[in-house]
Design a protein around this motif. Sequence first.
Motif, PDB file in Angstrom:
ATOM      1  N   LEU A 109       0.851  -1.193   0.000  1.00 50.07           N
ATOM      2  CA  LEU A 109       0.000   0.000   0.000  1.00 50.07           C
ATOM      3  C   LEU A 109       0.888   1.245   0.000  1.00 50.07           C
ATOM      4  O   LEU A 109       1.811   1.355   0.816  1.00 50.07           O
ATOM      5  CB  LEU A 109      -0.898  -0.015   1.233  1.00 50.07           C
ATOM      6  CG  LEU A 109      -1.778   1.213   1.464  1.00 50.07           C
ATOM      7  CD1 LEU A 109      -2.791   1.374   0.338  1.00 50.07           C
ATOM      8  CD2 LEU A 109      -2.477   1.108   2.818  1.00 50.07           C
ATOM      9  N   VAL A 110       0.593   2.170  -0.905  1.00 53.86           N
ATOM     10  CA  VAL A 110       1.365   3.406  -0.998  1.00 53.86           C
ATOM     11  C   VAL A 110       0.402   4.552  -1.270  1.00 53.86           C
ATOM     12  O   VAL A 110      -0.631   4.361  -1.932  1.00 53.86           O
ATOM     13  CB  VAL A 110       2.452   3.300  -2.089  1.00 53.86           C
ATOM     14  CG1 VAL A 110       1.839   3.044  -3.447  1.00 53.86           C
ATOM     15  CG2 VAL A 110       3.344   4.535  -2.115  1.00 53.86           C
ATOM     16  N   GLN A 111       0.736   5.717  -0.759  1.00 55.84           N
ATOM     17  CA  GLN A 111      -0.118   6.890  -0.979  1.00 55.84           C
ATOM     18  C   GLN A 111       0.089   7.467  -2.379  1.00 55.84           C
ATOM     19  O   GLN A 111       1.163   7.296  -2.975  1.00 55.84           O
ATOM     20  CB  GLN A 111       0.201   7.964   0.060  1.00 55.84           C
ATOM     21  CG  GLN A 111      -0.199   7.589   1.474  1.00 55.84           C
ATOM     22  CD  GLN A 111      -0.045   8.742   2.447  1.00 55.84           C
ATOM     23  OE1 GLN A 111       0.676   9.709   2.197  1.00 55.84           O
ATOM     24  NE2 GLN A 111      -0.744   8.658   3.585  1.00 55.84           N
ATOM     25  N   ARG A 133      -0.199   6.786  -8.955  1.00 55.65           N
ATOM     26  CA  ARG A 133      -1.581   7.269  -9.035  1.00 55.65           C
ATOM     27  C   ARG A 133      -2.526   6.141  -8.666  1.00 55.65           C
ATOM     28  O   ARG A 133      -2.157   4.962  -8.733  1.00 55.65           O
ATOM     29  CB  ARG A 133      -1.874   7.732 -10.457  1.00 55.65           C
ATOM     30  CG  ARG A 133      -0.896   8.746 -11.013  1.00 55.65           C
ATOM     31  CD  ARG A 133      -1.066   8.879 -12.522  1.00 55.65           C
ATOM     32  NE  ARG A 133      -0.161   9.865 -13.104  1.00 55.65           N
ATOM     33  CZ  ARG A 133       0.072   9.985 -14.409  1.00 55.65           C
ATOM     34  NH1 ARG A 133      -0.562   9.191 -15.255  1.00 55.65           N
ATOM     35  NH2 ARG A 133       0.916  10.897 -14.842  1.00 55.65           N
ATOM     36  N   ALA A 134      -3.760   6.496  -8.353  1.00 58.81           N
ATOM     37  CA  ALA A 134      -4.752   5.478  -8.027  1.00 58.81           C
ATOM     38  C   ALA A 134      -4.909   4.472  -9.167  1.00 58.81           C
ATOM     39  O   ALA A 134      -5.102   3.271  -8.921  1.00 58.81           O
ATOM     40  CB  ALA A 134      -6.092   6.148  -7.722  1.00 58.81           C
ATOM     41  N   GLU A 135      -4.803   4.943 -10.386  1.00 56.31           N
ATOM     42  CA  GLU A 135      -4.981   4.048 -11.535  1.00 56.31           C
ATOM     43  C   GLU A 135      -3.807   3.092 -11.754  1.00 56.31           C
ATOM     44  O   GLU A 135      -3.856   2.236 -12.647  1.00 56.31           O
ATOM     45  CB  GLU A 135      -5.253   4.852 -12.814  1.00 56.31           C
ATOM     46  CG  GLU A 135      -4.228   5.909 -13.138  1.00 56.31           C
ATOM     47  CD  GLU A 135      -4.613   7.286 -12.630  1.00 56.31           C
ATOM     48  OE1 GLU A 135      -5.233   7.379 -11.540  1.00 56.31           O
ATOM     49  OE2 GLU A 135      -4.284   8.284 -13.315  1.00 56.31           O
ATOM     50  N   ASP A 136      -2.755   3.230 -10.975  1.00 54.84           N
ATOM     51  CA  ASP A 136      -1.654   2.266 -11.024  1.00 54.84           C
ATOM     52  C   ASP A 136      -1.923   1.053 -10.129  1.00 54.84           C
ATOM     53  O   ASP A 136      -1.136   0.099 -10.120  1.00 54.84           O
ATOM     54  CB  ASP A 136      -0.336   2.926 -10.592  1.00 54.84           C
ATOM     55  CG  ASP A 136       0.107   4.017 -11.540  1.00 54.84           C
ATOM     56  OD1 ASP A 136       0.559   5.072 -11.050  1.00 54.84           O
ATOM     57  OD2 ASP A 136       0.007   3.828 -12.775  1.00 54.84           O
ATOM     58  N   VAL A 196      -2.562   1.825  -4.550  1.00 52.55           N
ATOM     59  CA  VAL A 196      -2.270   3.253  -4.377  1.00 52.55           C
ATOM     60  C   VAL A 196      -3.528   3.915  -3.823  1.00 52.55           C
ATOM     61  O   VAL A 196      -4.541   4.058  -4.511  1.00 52.55           O
ATOM     62  CB  VAL A 196      -1.857   3.905  -5.701  1.00 52.55           C
ATOM     63  CG1 VAL A 196      -1.477   5.376  -5.469  1.00 52.55           C
ATOM     64  CG2 VAL A 196      -0.701   3.142  -6.330  1.00 52.55           C
ATOM     65  N   SER A 197      -3.448   4.304  -2.566  1.00 53.28           N
ATOM     66  CA  SER A 197      -4.627   4.867  -1.896  1.00 53.28           C
ATOM     67  C   SER A 197      -4.193   5.664  -0.679  1.00 53.28           C
ATOM     68  O   SER A 197      -3.180   5.350  -0.042  1.00 53.28           O
ATOM     69  CB  SER A 197      -5.573   3.739  -1.470  1.00 53.28           C
ATOM     70  OG  SER A 197      -6.647   4.244  -0.724  1.00 53.28           O
ATOM     71  N   SER A 198      -4.967   6.673  -0.373  1.00 54.17           N
ATOM     72  CA  SER A 198      -4.701   7.470   0.821  1.00 54.17           C
ATOM     73  C   SER A 198      -5.497   6.951   2.015  1.00 54.17           C
ATOM     74  O   SER A 198      -5.394   7.469   3.116  1.00 54.17           O
ATOM     75  CB  SER A 198      -5.040   8.941   0.569  1.00 54.17           C
ATOM     76  OG  SER A 198      -6.370   9.071   0.116  1.00 54.17           O
TER      77      SER A 198
END
Lengths: 117, 109
Positions: free
Chosen positions: A11-13, A87-90, A115-117
């Motif tokens: 998980l990464v921002q 990016r979220a789309e990654d 990829v999410s906050s």
Amino acid sequence: EVQLLESGGGLVQPGGSLRLSCAASGLTFSNYAMSWVRQAPGKGLEWVSAISSSGSGTYYAESVKGRFTISRDNSKNTLFLQMNSLRAEDTAVYYCARWYSHYFDYWGQGTLVTVSS
Amino acid sequence: EIVLTQSPGTLSLSPGERATLSCRASQSVSNSYLAWYQQKPGQAPRLLIYGASSRATGIPDRFSGSGSGTDFTLTISRLEPEDFAVYYCQQYGSSPLFTFGPGTKVDIK
């Protein structure tokens, strides 16, 4: 038996970075071009990047060009994908695959990047 | 950029039936650089066919590929229970270097 084992997902921002690895065994790694292919949840396959056997040639999909960098260490039989400005789309499962002629004949089991906050 | 279109999106068939899957390219695929893959849930894709019509190592002969130019077909002569999966075509050559089709799901009727 050829085995490809990916690692490094997680998980990464948004805007963050991640480095994926793919450890290869059962083949003379330095003889083969390699590639990364990803699959977003519930979606189809998308080619991401490829690299020649020596590492001198690299290729990217437009969607990741300038953000992702593919590389390899033939002395350690390992393929890498450095992913920046995520990016979220990654968000996807990332597979490494052996690129032979015009197709991918061996695939790893994949590593999930979220990829999410 | 070559775009691959696969049809149908879903194919509902019974074991023992024949499956015919289509892959159409927006431009001619050079040197028949067209491959087919099978993917089951939770698994990596598996190479079935390369060069439009050559079976990969260990692939049963009920799987066959044909076509050239812009129109390609994957045929499964008699569906076995383990053949129910999603099938993708893939081309090589034009920018981008590789393109996949959206997939055809073969499910049990």
